[in-house]
Design a protein around this motif. Structure first.
Motif, PDB file in Angstrom:
ATOM      1  N   GLN A 189      -1.208   9.721  -2.261  1.00 53.82           N
ATOM      2  CA  GLN A 189      -1.544   8.980  -1.072  1.00 53.82           C
ATOM      3  C   GLN A 189      -0.045   8.118  -0.795  1.00 53.82           C
ATOM      4  O   GLN A 189       0.319   7.682  -1.880  1.00 53.82           O
ATOM      5  CB  GLN A 189      -2.796   7.959  -1.074  1.00 53.82           C
ATOM      6  CG  GLN A 189      -3.046   7.148  -0.129  1.00 53.82           C
ATOM      7  CD  GLN A 189      -4.234   6.402  -0.307  1.00 53.82           C
ATOM      8  OE1 GLN A 189      -4.668   6.169  -1.453  1.00 53.82           O
ATOM      9  NE2 GLN A 189      -4.654   5.727   0.825  1.00 53.82           N
ATOM     10  N   SER A 231      -3.410   5.867  11.319  1.00 60.86           N
ATOM     11  CA  SER A 231      -3.532   7.066  10.619  1.00 60.86           C
ATOM     12  C   SER A 231      -3.324   6.889   9.122  1.00 60.86           C
ATOM     13  O   SER A 231      -1.928   6.649   8.928  1.00 60.86           O
ATOM     14  CB  SER A 231      -2.728   8.341  11.248  1.00 60.86           C
ATOM     15  OG  SER A 231      -2.792   9.400  10.644  1.00 60.86           O
ATOM     16  N   ASN A 265      -3.349   8.874   5.448  1.00 64.85           N
ATOM     17  CA  ASN A 265      -3.374  10.238   4.983  1.00 64.85           C
ATOM     18  C   ASN A 265      -3.383  10.187   3.631  1.00 64.85           C
ATOM     19  O   ASN A 265      -2.852   9.550   2.726  1.00 64.85           O
ATOM     20  CB  ASN A 265      -2.245  10.967   5.696  1.00 64.85           C
ATOM     21  CG  ASN A 265      -2.408  10.774   6.977  1.00 64.85           C
ATOM     22  OD1 ASN A 265      -3.322  11.154   7.653  1.00 64.85           O
ATOM     23  ND2 ASN A 265      -1.315  10.251   7.398  1.00 64.85           N
ATOM     24  N   THR A 314      -3.490  13.794   0.304  1.00 62.22           N
ATOM     25  CA  THR A 314      -3.558  15.262  -0.053  1.00 62.22           C
ATOM     26  C   THR A 314      -4.147  15.461  -1.599  1.00 62.22           C
ATOM     27  O   THR A 314      -3.965  14.375  -2.380  1.00 62.22           O
ATOM     28  CB  THR A 314      -2.243  15.928  -0.008  1.00 62.22           C
ATOM     29  OG1 THR A 314      -1.224  15.041  -1.158  1.00 62.22           O
ATOM     30  CG2 THR A 314      -1.363  15.848   1.270  1.00 62.22           C
ATOM     31  N   TYR A 332      -5.846  18.249   3.092  1.00 68.33           N
ATOM     32  CA  TYR A 332      -5.244  17.087   3.652  1.00 68.33           C
ATOM     33  C   TYR A 332      -6.587  16.299   4.141  1.00 68.33           C
ATOM     34  O   TYR A 332      -7.360  16.921   4.851  1.00 68.33           O
ATOM     35  CB  TYR A 332      -4.356  17.495   4.675  1.00 68.33           C
ATOM     36  CG  TYR A 332      -3.510  16.590   5.137  1.00 68.33           C
ATOM     37  CD1 TYR A 332      -3.650  15.786   6.442  1.00 68.33           C
ATOM     38  CD2 TYR A 332      -2.293  16.365   4.496  1.00 68.33           C
ATOM     39  CE1 TYR A 332      -2.934  14.890   6.811  1.00 68.33           C
ATOM     40  CE2 TYR A 332      -1.366  15.554   5.007  1.00 68.33           C
ATOM     41  CZ  TYR A 332      -1.409  14.802   6.273  1.00 68.33           C
ATOM     42  OH  TYR A 332      -0.808  13.823   6.750  1.00 68.33           O
ATOM     43  N   SER A 338      -7.682  12.848   6.191  1.00 71.12           N
ATOM     44  CA  SER A 338      -7.193  11.562   7.097  1.00 71.12           C
ATOM     45  C   SER A 338      -8.181  10.539   7.488  1.00 71.12           C
ATOM     46  O   SER A 338      -9.487  10.906   7.200  1.00 71.12           O
ATOM     47  CB  SER A 338      -6.735  12.170   8.046  1.00 71.12           C
ATOM     48  OG  SER A 338      -5.603  13.063   8.017  1.00 71.12           O
TER      49      SER A 338
END
Lengths: 116, 111
Positions: free
Chosen positions: B6, B20, B22, B24, B71, B73
């Motif tokens: 992150q 936003s 995000n 992974t 991914y 979000s």
């Protein structure tokens, strides 16, 4: 809304001393956890506890650490001989089912442990 | 490879902006994805969780998972100063108890 409570909020101790961090999980939860967060770093898993025994522990949770559920409500983390690197925020959490199976963790507000 | 990555930010936006956040993740077998919000000197609190791919909306918050790209979000619409906090993505294991957390993204919404 039921919540996880932790005491004390801040504990200062000298290196080599024993500390006990206390938690009261949500009453109908079955799984209990300790996580820690060193300042500026990730929340890290220490140990999980179910049915009065450790169900999983991380590499961090060495022989200096122990957990106990001495009665029907409290859940404690003991550090036998504290080191400077044990300084962190320690979070207790509980969940109603085993983590990962649609059962989020509910965290307390943490105990800030400072080892001097 | 770490289980969850992150961007730590910090992120600073004006009030009313769309935010936003995000993360992974590495293991394609993960099925549940969670977002926790952590105010200063408080414990993480569950904000939202989703199962598998797709979107989930709760008020101003939308969680999105793209399993093909691993991914996840979190979108915040009409951001408010009270949204200022650290947001942590978390992935619970399919077996066992060890949740994996991202480092958290620090968000400040400026009035």
């Amino acid at each position: 809304e039921p919540e996880v409570t932790q005491t004390p909020s801040h504990q200062v101790t000298q290196m080599g001393q024993e500390v006990i961090l206390r938690c009261v999980p949500i009453s109908n939860h079955l799984y209990f956890y300790w996580y820690r967060q060193i300042l500026g770093q990730k929340v890290e898993f220490l140990v999980s506890f179910y049915n009065n025994e450790i169900s999983e522990k991380s590499e961090i949770f060495d022989d200096q650490f122990s957990v106990e559920r001495p009665d029907g409500s409290n859940f404690t983390l003991k550090i036998r001989s504290t080191k400077l690197e044990d300084s962190a925020m320690y979070f207790c959490a509980s969940s109603s089912f085993q983590g990962g199976l649609n059962s989020p963790l509910h965290f307390g507000n943490g105990t800030r442990l400072t080892v001097t | 490879q770490k289980e969850v990555e992150q961007d730590p930010g910090p992120l600073s936006v004006p009030e009313g902006a769309i935010v936003s956040l995000n993360c992974t993740y590495s293991n394609s077998a993960f099925q549940y994805f969670m977002w926790y919000r952590q105010y200063s000197r408080k414990g993480p609190e569950l904000l939202m969780y989703t199962y598998s791919s797709g979107n989930k909306e709760d008020g101003r918050f939308t969680a999105q998972v793209d399993k093909s790209s691993k991914y996840i979000s979190l979108f915040i619409r009409d951001s408010q100063p009270s949204d200022s906090a650290t947001y942590l993505c978390a992935v619970p294991p399919n077996t066992g108890n060890q949740f994996y957390f991202g480092t958290g993204t620090s968000l400040t919404v400026i009035p």
